[in-house]
Design an enzyme around this catalytic site. Structure first.
Site, PDB file in Angstrom:
ATOM      1  N   HIS A  46      -5.840  -1.386   5.040  1.00  0.00           N
ATOM      2  CA  HIS A  46      -5.807  -0.597   6.408  1.00  0.00           C
ATOM      3  C   HIS A  46      -7.091  -0.409   7.148  1.00  0.00           C
ATOM      4  O   HIS A  46      -7.706   0.293   7.487  1.00  0.00           O
ATOM      5  CB  HIS A  46      -5.489   1.126   5.972  1.00  0.00           C
ATOM      6  CG  HIS A  46      -6.676   1.528   4.948  1.00  0.00           C
ATOM      7  ND1 HIS A  46      -7.803   1.421   4.958  1.00  0.00           N
ATOM      8  CD2 HIS A  46      -6.289   2.254   3.885  1.00  0.00           C
ATOM      9  CE1 HIS A  46      -8.276   2.092   3.982  1.00  0.00           C
ATOM     10  NE2 HIS A  46      -7.291   2.448   3.183  1.00  0.00           N
ATOM     11  N   ASP A  72       0.645   2.200   3.787  1.00  0.00           N
ATOM     12  CA  ASP A  72      -0.543   3.539   3.413  1.00  0.00           C
ATOM     13  C   ASP A  72       0.299   4.615   3.026  1.00  0.00           C
ATOM     14  O   ASP A  72      -0.104   5.955   3.355  1.00  0.00           O
ATOM     15  CB  ASP A  72      -1.343   3.788   4.345  1.00  0.00           C
ATOM     16  CG  ASP A  72      -2.697   4.365   3.361  1.00  0.00           C
ATOM     17  OD1 ASP A  72      -2.579   4.812   2.347  1.00  0.00           O
ATOM     18  OD2 ASP A  72      -3.858   4.593   3.890  1.00  0.00           O
ATOM     19  N   HIS A 112       2.178  14.090   1.272  1.00  0.00           N
ATOM     20  CA  HIS A 112       1.494  15.598   0.615  1.00  0.00           C
ATOM     21  C   HIS A 112       2.455  16.620   0.875  1.00  0.00           C
ATOM     22  O   HIS A 112       3.385  16.809   1.876  1.00  0.00           O
ATOM     23  CB  HIS A 112       0.268  15.798   1.669  1.00  0.00           C
ATOM     24  CG  HIS A 112      -0.716  14.684   1.530  1.00  0.00           C
ATOM     25  ND1 HIS A 112      -1.646  14.689   0.288  1.00  0.00           N
ATOM     26  CD2 HIS A 112      -1.205  13.632   2.220  1.00  0.00           C
ATOM     27  CE1 HIS A 112      -2.439  13.804   0.358  1.00  0.00           C
ATOM     28  NE2 HIS A 112      -2.330  13.073   1.366  1.00  0.00           N
ATOM     29  N   LEU A 159       2.508   6.740  -4.684  1.00  0.00           N
ATOM     30  CA  LEU A 159       3.843   7.082  -5.150  1.00  0.00           C
ATOM     31  C   LEU A 159       3.374   8.486  -5.917  1.00  0.00           C
ATOM     32  O   LEU A 159       4.459   8.971  -6.467  1.00  0.00           O
ATOM     33  CB  LEU A 159       4.473   5.972  -6.037  1.00  0.00           C
ATOM     34  CG  LEU A 159       5.140   4.823  -5.061  1.00  0.00           C
ATOM     35  CD1 LEU A 159       5.629   3.860  -6.215  1.00  0.00           C
ATOM     36  CD2 LEU A 159       5.727   4.919  -4.165  1.00  0.00           C
ATOM     37  N   ARG A 160       2.379   8.605  -6.087  1.00  0.00           N
ATOM     38  CA  ARG A 160       1.828  10.140  -6.422  1.00  0.00           C
ATOM     39  C   ARG A 160       2.209  10.470  -8.003  1.00  0.00           C
ATOM     40  O   ARG A 160       1.998  11.290  -8.526  1.00  0.00           O
ATOM     41  CB  ARG A 160       2.206  11.048  -5.622  1.00  0.00           C
ATOM     42  CG  ARG A 160       2.018  11.060  -4.219  1.00  0.00           C
ATOM     43  CD  ARG A 160       0.464  11.254  -4.063  1.00  0.00           C
ATOM     44  NE  ARG A 160       0.085  11.501  -2.535  1.00  0.00           N
ATOM     45  CZ  ARG A 160      -0.855  10.887  -2.148  1.00  0.00           C
ATOM     46  NH1 ARG A 160      -1.879   9.999  -3.034  1.00  0.00           N
ATOM     47  NH2 ARG A 160      -1.311  10.779  -0.885  1.00  0.00           N
ATOM     48  N   HIS A 173       0.877  -1.170   0.016  1.00  0.00           N
ATOM     49  CA  HIS A 173      -0.145   0.068  -0.057  1.00  0.00           C
ATOM     50  C   HIS A 173       0.826   1.161   0.135  1.00  0.00           C
ATOM     51  O   HIS A 173       0.945   1.933   0.879  1.00  0.00           O
ATOM     52  CB  HIS A 173      -0.862   0.035   1.226  1.00  0.00           C
ATOM     53  CG  HIS A 173      -2.033   0.740   1.042  1.00  0.00           C
ATOM     54  ND1 HIS A 173      -3.273   0.396   1.598  1.00  0.00           N
ATOM     55  CD2 HIS A 173      -2.222   2.223   0.488  1.00  0.00           C
ATOM     56  CE1 HIS A 173      -4.146   1.374   1.332  1.00  0.00           C
ATOM     57  NE2 HIS A 173      -3.627   2.390   0.822  1.00  0.00           N
ATOM     58  N   PRO A 197      -6.179  13.705   3.617  1.00  0.00           N
ATOM     59  CA  PRO A 197      -5.818  12.678   4.465  1.00  0.00           C
ATOM     60  C   PRO A 197      -4.600  11.924   4.164  1.00  0.00           C
ATOM     61  O   PRO A 197      -4.235  11.771   3.064  1.00  0.00           O
ATOM     62  CB  PRO A 197      -6.802  11.822   4.736  1.00  0.00           C
ATOM     63  CG  PRO A 197      -7.435  11.951   3.394  1.00  0.00           C
ATOM     64  CD  PRO A 197      -7.219  13.429   3.085  1.00  0.00           C
ATOM     65  N   GLY A 198      -3.749  11.435   5.146  1.00  0.00           N
ATOM     66  CA  GLY A 198      -2.550  10.576   4.595  1.00  0.00           C
ATOM     67  C   GLY A 198      -1.211  11.116   5.472  1.00  0.00           C
ATOM     68  O   GLY A 198      -1.170  12.156   5.932  1.00  0.00           O
TER      69      GLY A 198
END
Lengths: 315, 435
Positions: B239, B312, B316, B70-71, B67, B330-331
């Protein structure tokens, strides 16, 4: 005190100190020229990202009566509309040299975030559903003034309405509790927070059941969007169950007083002309708003010389 | 990159000396010889052209993350496949399953191929693209799952979104069963979590933050367990965050259903009260839960109900995390801290740790041919070497990730990656990324 962000942070001693200080400010406001030089040279900026009448105007008036300079930040004409971030906005204003930010924002926690980005004091003028500490100070002061009591032991304060989405309720429950009052919350379960069992309050779903034992009836505003979100089926049903009408006023004990933080929704929670209420404190709440906010700004900004300044205020 | 481990010579024989080898067969002290990208010998008193003393350390199959966000493509400001791969290597990973919520989403062969190629170009880990269940992750129509499967996709998910529509999910399971692939669900009934910022709890009540109730996760876990029972499809739960979810999966496994589950390091270590600081770094989806949930998740991971530890990893950029709590995405980062958090908070033996961080996730991702293999001659040399007792402090400025949103800032963690070996070469040597 560096910031005023929540009643919890202020604490009981701070609460009492500010209420006592408000007495001096009331005296200032009674003078023919209600202005003192206590905060001369200080700059207060009001940063309101949400609409406001009472809070913004009373803060600005309070600052001016203490001779502070004021800046008003208007979101609609600012670089926020060009995409400037809140942090950059705060840092830019800080660079101009300000001593306090008075902040209202629709999001919980913004005053805490802002205080990470500036060395100025931050006053929370309402953040999301979270806190509105100066409203709680206004309400406590108004009760003190009306009942002539410094402690609220033995008083039952019933708060009615949309508790779940109310920053006023969150600040007032804590403040009333700190001063010794018993607080009763009245709302349909959909308008109560999900885990209210841990709050120092009693809860009722029926307004009619608690009126007889109420000393102070505190009505909250019901925002019409709550209906579209399905919290209540319609406003008529809400008004029938939780609105204040003549019959409900008659059920209150004769000494009971009625409060509302404004703005009122006539025809929803207020089904009776408030000017016809026998014991309404609603106008006192507004009137005390300036004195309370003078006390807050004075306490935050007068700093080292506060004792000398206090003498100046009181003279 | 101060210490350079030379690996250029293909016929070079590297020996990891004196470590404790940990794999599915348990623990033993042995030297491990690596040549031409393979483990060639495991035994005592081995030597090579290059000998690396790893005494006091664990030598294990490289970690596999089920999970990782990598954007790339789409949000290269937060992370690229290269920087994410480097963060993974530093965390001891040799394979990362790339989540599909890119822009464009991983719902076409073109994007899948791009992600895999970028992974190869970086050459630091195997980047294993997951595919979308639905087109654009919109939950409206199935993505071309057969085409994606033919392009090598083994795991499908709309992660970030749960597939809300029951019929569509049933179809996805039926279709996926025919392709022999796994459906990984982000369990969240979205009508119950509109605007939610944190766990629905005592704390959110006081903070006046909209709550994300546990039941929004549990309803979908229950639904998908029953759909798996109906269709026979392999389902993986991403998750998991609540005690009741763990119970549901435990019961499903008792019934012999083909379900697997993962938990993140942050859900095992941080609770809902972190939000009281109003620091958006603690905003994550699903949200940080209660101490009771944390205890149940740890027990689930220990007893095998939960198969895998998955990060996960969700980078950001600073400006996004400086928004208000209800606006910020979130993240949180996870790749470089997963091992340290796991060893700091879990009470499991090293064999079990390797099982949940390497062996099981490799199996769930369908990459057991190259990852999570026993350390024995013939296995690809995808290995991690870590010191289970070394303590270190998390310093954001030293992270390889392009973003800085780690919730473990300043925290002392136990367990540190020393070397990572990918295809026989050091991607990380003495804690430093080699490329």
């Amino acid at each position: 005190m560096k910031h005023l962000r929540s009643i919890d942070e202020l604490g009981r001693d701070g609460l009492v100190r500010l209420l006592d200080l408000t007495n001096h400010m009331v005296e200032v406001n009674r003078r023919p020229v209600p202005k003192v030089p206590a905060l001369r040279g200080r700059t207060v900026v009001s940063l309101f990202f949400e609409d406001s009448t009472r809070t913004r105007l009373s803060f600005e008036t309070a600052a001016k009566r203490l001779s502070a300079d004021t800046m008003t930040f208007s979101v609609s004409t600012s670089s926020v509309n060009k995409g400037e971030s809140l942090r950059d906005t705060v840092e830019t204003i800080t660079d101009m040299g300000v001593d306090a930010f008075v902040v209202r924002h629709k999001s919980t926690g913004i005053p805490w975030q802002i205080s990470n980005w500036t060395n100025a004091s931050v006053v929370n003028a309402g953040d999301g559903w979270h806190q509105h500490p100066t409203q709680a100070l206004v309400d406590c002061f108004t009760v003190r003034e009306a009942l002539g009591k410094e402690r609220f032991d033995g008083l039952t304060i019933t708060i009615v309405g949309d508790i779940k989405h109310s920053r006023v309720a969150r600040s007032n429950v804590t403040a009333f509790n700190m001063l010794g009052a018993k607080v009763v919350l009245v709302a349909p379960p959909t308008l109560l927070p999900p885990d209210v069992s841990h709050w120092p309050v009693e809860v009722s779903y029926k307004l009619d059941d608690v009126l007889e034992s109420t000393d102070i009836l505190y009505m909250l505003r019901l925002q019409s969007e709550r209906m579209s979100q399905g919290h209540v089926p319609n406003l008529r049903e809400y008004a029938e169950s939780y609105g204040l009408d003549a019959a409900r006023v008659a059920k209150l004990p004769p000494h009971a007083v009625i409060m509302h933080p404004g703005p009122m929704n006539r025809g929803v929670e207020m089904l009776i002309d408030p000017s016809s209420l026998p014991n309404s404190l609603i106008h006192r709440q507004v009137a005390n708003g300036v004195s309370v906010r003078m006390a807050v700004l004075f306490d935050l900004l007068a700093g080292e010389s506060s004792a000398a300044n206090l003498a100046q205020v009181a003279s | 990159m101060t210490k350079q481990a030379t690996t250029g010579n293909a016929s070079q024989r590297t020996v990891l000396k004196g470590g404790t080898v940990v794999d599915s067969r348990g623990e033993r002290t042995a030297d491990v010889a690596i040549e031409d990208g393979l483990v060639v010998e495991v035994g005592s008193s081995l030597s090579g052209s290059r000998n690396v003393d790893v005494s006091g350390c664990v030598v294990a199959p490289g970690f596999v993350d089920l999970h990782a966000h990598l954007r790339e493509p789409g949000k290269e400001e937060a992370e690229t496949i290269e920087t994410g791969s480097r963060a993974g290597a530093k965390g001891g990973y040799t394979a990362l399953v790339a989540m599909p919520n890119t822009d464009p989403a991983q719902d076409s062969v073109a994007v899948i191929d791009f992600v895999r190629e970028q992974g190869k170009r970086a050459g630091l880990v195997d980047v294993v693209p997951s595919g979308c269940i639905t087109l654009g992750r919109k939950g409206e129509a199935l993505a071309p799952m057969a085409e994606l499967a033919a392009a090598g996709v083994r795991i499908f998910t709309d992660d970030g979104n749960g597939v809300q529509d029951e019929l569509l999910m049933r179809r996805a399971m039926e279709y996926g069963k025919g392709l022999g692939v796994t459906l990984a669900q982000h369990c969240e009934v979205s009508s119950l979590t509109k605007g939610a910022v944190m766990n629905e709890c005592q704390c959110c009540t006081s903070l006046g933050l909209p709550g994300w109730p546990s039941i929004a996760e549990e309803l979908m876990v229950f639904r998908d367990i029953e759909l798996a029972r109906l269709t026979g499809a392999r389902v993986h739960f991403l998750h998991l965050s609540t005690a009741r979810s763990v119970e549901l999966v435990r019961a499903a496994k008792r019934d012999g259903l083909p379900v697997t589950a993962e938990v993140t390091p942050h859900h095992l270590s941080l609770d809902e009260t972190k939000l009281a600081t109003f620091d958006t770094v603690f905003k994550v989806n699903p949200p940080l839960r209660s101490p009771n949930d944390i205890a149940a998740l740890r027990e689930g991971l220990r007893d095998g109900t939960i198969d895998a530890l998955a990060t996960d990893h969700a980078p950001h950029p600073r400006r996004d995390k400086e928004l208000a709590l209800d606006q910020a995405p979130p993240g949180m980062l996870g790749l470089e801290t997963a091992l340290g958090v796991a060893l700091s908070v879990l009470n499991v033996d090293l064999t079990h740790l390797v099982r949940v961080m390497s062996i099981n996730p490799a199996r769930i991702a369908g990459i057991s041919d190259r990852h999570g293999r026993d350390v024995q001659p013939g296995a690809p040399a995808n290995l991690v070497v870590f010191d289970p007792n070394a303590t270190w402090q998390v310093e954001p400025e030293h992270l390889a990730s392009k973003s800085r949103n780690t919730p473990f800032v300043g925290m002392k963690l136990r367990g540190k990656v020393r070397h990572t070996v990918f295809d026989g070469e050091f991607t990380v040597f003495e804690g430093d990324a080699q490329r």
